[in-house]
Design a protein around this motif. Structure first.
Motif, short mmCIF file in Angstrom:
data_model
loop_
_atom_site.label_atom_id
_atom_site.label_comp_id
_atom_site.label_asym_id
_atom_site.label_seq_id
_atom_site.Cartn_x
_atom_site.Cartn_y
_atom_site.Cartn_z
N LEU A 31 23.21 -10.26 -5.61
CA LEU A 31 23.01 -10.94 -6.88
C LEU A 31 23.99 -10.36 -7.90
O LEU A 31 24.13 -9.14 -7.99
CB LEU A 31 21.57 -10.72 -7.34
CG LEU A 31 21.05 -11.56 -8.51
CD1 LEU A 31 20.88 -13.01 -8.08
CD2 LEU A 31 19.70 -11.00 -8.98
N PRO A 32 24.71 -11.20 -8.66
CA PRO A 32 25.67 -10.66 -9.63
C PRO A 32 25.06 -9.60 -10.55
O PRO A 32 25.72 -8.61 -10.89
CB PRO A 32 26.09 -11.90 -10.41
CG PRO A 32 25.96 -13.02 -9.43
CD PRO A 32 24.75 -12.67 -8.61
N GLU A 33 23.80 -9.79 -10.94
CA GLU A 33 23.16 -8.83 -11.84
C GLU A 33 22.95 -7.47 -11.18
O GLU A 33 22.85 -6.45 -11.88
CB GLU A 33 21.83 -9.40 -12.34
CG GLU A 33 21.96 -10.52 -13.36
CD GLU A 33 22.39 -11.85 -12.75
OE1 GLU A 33 22.69 -12.78 -13.52
OE2 GLU A 33 22.41 -11.97 -11.50
N ALA A 64 19.97 -13.33 -14.69
CA ALA A 64 18.86 -13.19 -13.74
C ALA A 64 18.26 -11.79 -13.77
O ALA A 64 17.64 -11.35 -12.79
CB ALA A 64 19.32 -13.54 -12.33
N SER A 65 18.42 -11.09 -14.86
CA SER A 65 17.81 -9.76 -14.98
C SER A 65 16.34 -9.92 -15.36
O SER A 65 15.97 -9.97 -16.53
CB SER A 65 18.55 -8.92 -16.01
OG SER A 65 19.82 -8.55 -15.54
N SER A 69 13.70 -11.66 -9.84
CA SER A 69 15.03 -11.78 -9.23
C SER A 69 15.55 -10.44 -8.73
O SER A 69 16.15 -10.36 -7.66
CB SER A 69 16.02 -12.37 -10.25
OG SER A 69 15.64 -13.68 -10.62
N LEU A 70 15.33 -9.40 -9.50
CA LEU A 70 15.82 -8.07 -9.12
C LEU A 70 14.87 -7.33 -8.19
O LEU A 70 15.23 -6.28 -7.65
CB LEU A 70 16.06 -7.23 -10.38
CG LEU A 70 17.16 -7.70 -11.33
CD1 LEU A 70 17.18 -6.84 -12.59
CD2 LEU A 70 18.52 -7.68 -10.65
N ALA A 106 26.51 -10.95 -26.80
CA ALA A 106 25.19 -11.57 -26.81
C ALA A 106 24.40 -11.13 -25.58
O ALA A 106 24.91 -11.16 -24.46
CB ALA A 106 25.33 -13.10 -26.81
N GLY A 107 23.18 -10.71 -25.80
CA GLY A 107 22.29 -10.40 -24.68
C GLY A 107 21.86 -11.71 -24.03
O GLY A 107 21.26 -12.57 -24.69
N ASP A 108 22.18 -11.89 -22.77
CA ASP A 108 21.95 -13.15 -22.08
C ASP A 108 20.59 -13.13 -21.37
O ASP A 108 20.29 -12.22 -20.60
CB ASP A 108 23.07 -13.39 -21.06
CG ASP A 108 23.05 -14.80 -20.52
OD1 ASP A 108 22.82 -15.72 -21.32
OD2 ASP A 108 23.28 -14.99 -19.31
N ILE A 109 19.77 -14.17 -21.61
CA ILE A 109 18.42 -14.24 -21.05
C ILE A 109 18.23 -15.60 -20.40
O ILE A 109 18.36 -16.65 -21.05
CB ILE A 109 17.36 -14.04 -22.14
CG1 ILE A 109 17.59 -12.71 -22.88
CG2 ILE A 109 15.95 -14.10 -21.55
CD1 ILE A 109 16.76 -12.54 -24.13
#
Length: 592
Positions: A31-33, A64-65, A69-70, A106-109
């Motif tokens: 997963l990229p995250e 996807a954090s 997902s993690l 920007a914190g991405d959600i």
């Protein structure tokens, strides 16, 4: 410089996709995250590539954090987010040192997978943890992207705005026809978000390519006082060797993004399939000083002030008169003779509306909409099918609603639906794209658009036996906010249940039709007690029946209990919802 200051005379060029670009660079099945911890240099490299290409706003690698997902706990989630923020910060610091240009982080959600399968409180707490972690790291911008509606994120957005000065961006994902997977139109999504003071910028990302994004942007009435965002995909991918591959169309993408920019969009960037070359071309072509006056939005209140027909089944009732709904169960097979006999018995009776359940208890019966149509056609009675969310996805639900409307159905009961019985779950799967509240939102939107001249009147179910009655009160209020005009309850048998219903009435002011089920025999009472979830047949109620009763004696016992319940509730309910075993509707004449 603060982002509000920058936006006074400039548009913001955002970065492009992280996930698909990561996969193109790094042929490892992770997963990229997860790379935030396992491959930090690669994460930083991707951010730097977008900054070097001219991006002014960079999103953290955290779409996807989330714990699902993690596959981690809260501590692991916070650690992942902090690492992602660190990598983006270092890339931005290096870029600004070299170029001297402003840069925003920007914190991405993204959506939490399966969040509709867990409680609202659990979802809220996880989103709150994500936001708090970003804010603790110094984030001043949070972007909620690729959402189908705002239901699960609005509470946390309102809360964090109370605590911090933070710039909030909300982006929705819609298809080529302009509808999200929750069945909500692009216009309605923007309408609703535009009324939320805590949201600073709103728009769309993912889902569609730039051509469809232009059409969607062009068709929406944008609210004043909000910044507008557009981050489409590069186009539409093809499946090649089990991988989704986007073709390189950077030139076309840039041309369409320039057209989108001319529509007054403030944030321009890319989603799946884009890479730094796309952003570089956008930076070179788009005049970031272009501004165009945005259109004001036409609110729901304005649209509903049109002249509309009153379709409600209570339209001919005098104030204070009780509403009467009678349920007729559709047949389990192809023979509807007995069902239609029961319907015809109601033709000259007291029923204001005849309702048809939608395969109750998860067991197949004839379609509720089609049965309603036949009953209305042959008797002229006012009908109301139950529409449940269990068996169709958003596409199927919308199709059914449109078909029902075309055929004259104007009253509906919207319910989530009973689960599929355990014994057949290996062969039959529930769908549950959304619950009853989500379906009400879809229907309310259709009332604002497709059905505006002749809207559907719809209501919902009320579960007074929920362990925490406050939760049910909240559900009723939420359904009312989505347009529910009445509520039908499960059958009530005791004064204690009646008092619970009284509390719901006092707390919500809802129009309530109290469920009445005249049990007809000891065997029937025993079956309902043990086989039907949500219906509370107490030992005291069961004691009114005995195995050796005649049919008439059994029916009389059930009628006596029904009349008592009506007496308990007469002073506060708006009507009664009769569900009579075996469709014995003739019992109504002995109750009234």
């Amino acid at each position: 410089m603060k982002i509000h200051e920058y936006l006074q005379d400039k548009k913001i060029i955002c970065d492009g996709a992280f996930g698909t670009y990561f996969s193109a660079l790094f042929d490892d099945e992770i997963l990229p995250e997860q790379a935030n911890i396992q491959h930090p240099e690669l994460v930083k490299k991707i951010h730097s590539s977008y900054l070097d290409a001219g991006a002014v706003l960079v999103r953290t690698n955290t779409f996807a954090s989330n714990k699902e997902s993690l596959q981690c706990d809260e501590k692991g989630l916070a650690e992942n987010i902090r690492a992602a923020w660190k990598h983006a910060t270092e890339a931005a610091r290096e870029s600004k040192r070299i170029s001297g240009e402003d840069c925003f982080l920007a914190g991405d959600i993204g959506p939490i997978p399966g969040s509709h399968g867990i409680s609202e409180e659990e979802t809220y707490l996880e989103y709150k943890l994500i936001c708090d972690t970003f804010l603790e790291e110094g984030a001043q911008i949070l972007i909620f992207e690729t959402f189908t509606d705002m239901d699960r994120i609005l509470p946390v957005i309102k809360e964090i705005k109370k605590e911090r000065e933070v710039f909030i961006i909300v982006q929705f994902c819609v298809n080529q026809n302009g509808y999200s997977n929750a069945g909500i139109s692009a216009g309605r999504l923007i309408q609703d978000a535009g009324k939320v003071s805590e949201i600073d910028a709103l728009g769309f990302n993912c889902g569609v390519g730039p051509g469809h994004m232009f059409s969607i942007i062009d068709a929406v009435d944008w609210p004043e006082g909000k910044y507008v965002t557009a981050l489409p995909n590069a186009g539409y991918p093809k499946l090649i060797k089990n991988r989704m591959i986007f073709r390189d169309n950077a030139e076309y993408f840039t041309l369409k993004m320039n057209e989108i920019s001319l529509k007054g969009v403030d944030f321009l960037g890319g989603c799946c399939g884009t890479n730094p070359d796309y952003i570089r071309r956008m930076k070179e072509m788009i005049d970031i000083h272009q501004r165009e006056k945005k259109l004001s939005i036409q609110g729901i209140e304005e649209r509903t002030q049109q002249s509309v027909k009153d379709n409600s089944f209570w339209k001919d009732k005098k104030p204070g008169e009780k509403l009467i709904a009678v349920e007729i169960s559709p047949p389990p097979g192809a023979n509807d003779e007995k069902v239609m006999e029961a319907v015809f018995q109601l033709k000259e009776g007291i029923a204001d509306v005849v309702t048809f359940p939608d395969s109750p208890s998860g067991r197949t019966r004839a379609d509720s909409v089609l049965m309603s149509m036949k009953a209305a056609k042959e008797t002229g009675l006012c009908v109301m099918p139950h529409i449940c969310c269990r068996d169709k996805n958003a596409i199927g639900m919308r199709s059914q609603l449109l078909g029902a409307y075309i055929n004259g159905i104007r009253n509906m009961l919207v319910i989530t639906g009973d689960p599929v019985p355990t014994l057949i779950r290996q062969e039959v799967k529930s769908v549950f794209n959304f619950d009853s509240v989500g379906l009400m939102k879809m229907l309310d939107e259709l009332n604002q658009e497709e059905f505006a001249k002749d809207p559907v009147v719809f209501g919902g179910a009320l579960n007074h036996n929920r362990p925490n009655l406050n939760v049910e009160v909240g559900r009723v209020k939420k359904k009312m906010q989505q347009g529910a005009e009445f509520f039908l309850t499960q059958p009530i048998f005791t004064q204690e249940e009646a008092e619970k219903l009284r509390i719901v009435k006092e707390e919500t002011g809802a129009r309530i039709l109290c469920g009445i089920m005249p049990l007809v025999s000891y065997r029937n009472a025993l079956f309902i007690k043990n086989e039907m979830t949500g219906i509370n047949v107490t030992e005291e109620v069961l004691a009114h029946f005995s195995p050796d009763m005649t049919r008439e004696e059994g029916e009389n016992a059930g009628i006596e209990i029904a009349k008592k319940v009506m007496g308990y509730t007469d002073d506060f309910v708006d009507g009664y919802y009769f569900s009579i075993p075996f469709n014995r509707v003739s019992l109504l004449n002995r109750i009234f």
